[in-house]
Structures are given as C-alpha cells and as structure tokens.
Write an enzyme that holds these catalytic residues in place. Structure first.
Site, PDB file in Angstrom:
ATOM      1  N   PRO A 141       0.797  -1.251   0.032  1.00 29.94           N
ATOM      2  CA  PRO A 141       0.181  -0.066   0.038  1.00 29.94           C
ATOM      3  C   PRO A 141       0.941   1.326  -0.073  1.00 29.94           C
ATOM      4  CG  PRO A 141      -0.101  -0.918   2.339  1.00 29.94           C
ATOM      5  CD  PRO A 141       0.691  -1.776   1.368  1.00 29.94           C
ATOM      6  N   CYS A 142       1.371   1.590  -1.118  1.00 33.17           N
ATOM      7  CA  CYS A 142       2.500   2.782  -1.253  1.00 33.17           C
ATOM      8  C   CYS A 142       1.230   4.060  -1.307  1.00 33.17           C
ATOM      9  CB  CYS A 142       3.178   2.897  -2.413  1.00 33.17           C
ATOM     10  SG  CYS A 142       1.962   2.656  -3.933  1.00 33.17           S
ATOM     11  N   HIS A 143       0.292   3.942  -1.521  1.00 27.21           N
ATOM     12  CA  HIS A 143      -0.752   5.153  -1.176  1.00 27.21           C
ATOM     13  C   HIS A 143      -1.026   5.577   0.101  1.00 27.21           C
ATOM     14  CE1 HIS A 143      -3.322   1.667  -0.509  1.00 27.21           C
ATOM     15  NE2 HIS A 143      -4.145   2.552   0.312  1.00 27.21           N
TER      16      HIS A 143
END
Length: 187
Positions: A141-143
C-alpha cells in the site's frame, strides 16, 4: 535461466479497470484502475511483456475479489497476498515488507518508514524511490506513505496524486487540514 510462465487478467471494479499478473510463485504485477480496459492492459504489459491472458488460480481469484471489494469501499487487508517480486534490492524488500504492515485507514511518511527500518532521514528518498517502483501498488500500500508533514506526495499510478487521495478517502483518511476548533466570537 528458466523463465516461469506469467499470466494476467484485466477486470472491472467500481474504480475502473485493474490488471493483475502472476506466476507460480505469486502476484508479480498489479495495475491500478484506469477508465479503459485497453489502457490498463497496455500499462500492465509494458511491465510484464511476456505475460499471457490467463484464468486466475483460486489464490489470484481471491485477490481479484478483494480488489473489487476494496474499490467498493470495504476494508480489506492485502498483507497475506503471496508476491513474486523477482530480483529486488535488499533494502527495497525491507521497505516493501514494512509498507505491507501499514493497515487500512493508517498512513506514515517516507521519513518515518526509513527510521522504522533503522536508516537515517536521508533514506527517505530511498523509500520514495521504492514506492515509485512498487510493482504491486495497493497490495503493497504505497498510497498510505505520505510526504513530510502529512502532505500527499507523488504517486506514479494513473491519476497521480488524485488517485492516491481517492484511495485514502476510500479508507476514511482525511487529507484536508482540520477545521479550526475555536471559532471567532465576532468581537
């Protein structure tokens, strides 16, 4: 070197058309949504040019179902999804492992993630580079990784920072500054 077979699927979600590619070892690529199935397929195949359209394994079908539920607004945990990230830099692997532990509705910053890994503040750039090169955005989950001060930062997926903000909003994360607690008394 023995090449493993790579398959892919383009599928529709409430957020648009996503793509997923996998090998026998796990998910190798995930493409965040675009408004057009053809565009999603082109973006995915740029990264996995030897992949073939395929029927998902039960494990991949479960990931696809989870992605659909995620974009419908349901709280989903992708931390158990088996990945095949191929040859990765050792530090990037550590970054990805740490990022996978950031839960739904939570965020951190590039610098905090670097510090968590025992690196100095200068490693925040490395964290940012790892996030930009993340082959399985959403699953890693880079967001949920923000710039200093909780600013949105960059996002290399279709839609850029707006897509990142939308994903965070799905998770209930408010990026707008909080409303003042004290109102003017009008004196």
């Amino acid at each position: 070197m023995n090449e493993t077979r790579q398959d892919y699927l383009i599928f529709e979600t409430a957020g648009g058309f996503c793509g997923i590619a996998w090998s026998d070892l796990g998910v190798i690529r995930f493409q965040l949504p675009t408004k057009d199935a053809g565009a999603t397929e082109r973006l995915l195949l740029r990264r996995v040019p030897n992949a073939h359209p395929g029927t998902p394994t039960p494990e991949v079908a479960e990931v696809v179902a989870k992605v659909k539920r995620y974009f419908a607004g349901e709280e989903i945990d992708f931390s158990g999804v088996r990945l095949d990230l191929g040859e990765q830099d050792a530090f990037f692997k550590q970054i990805y492992d740490a990022a996978r532990q950031i839960g739904w509705g939570h965020t951190t910053t590039y610098g905090t993630l670097a510090k968590q890994l025992g690196a100095g503040p200068e490693a925040a750039r490395d964290v940012g580079q790892a996030m930009a090169k993340n082959p399985v955005a959403l699953i890693i989950p880079c967001h949920r990784v923000l710039a200093a001060g909780g600013k949105i930062g960059g996002f290399s997926a279709p839609g850029g920072s707006n897509a990142k903000a939308h994903m965070l909003e799905l998770e209930g994360v408010q990026l707008a500054p909080p409303k003042p607690v004290q109102h003017s008394l009008g004196f």
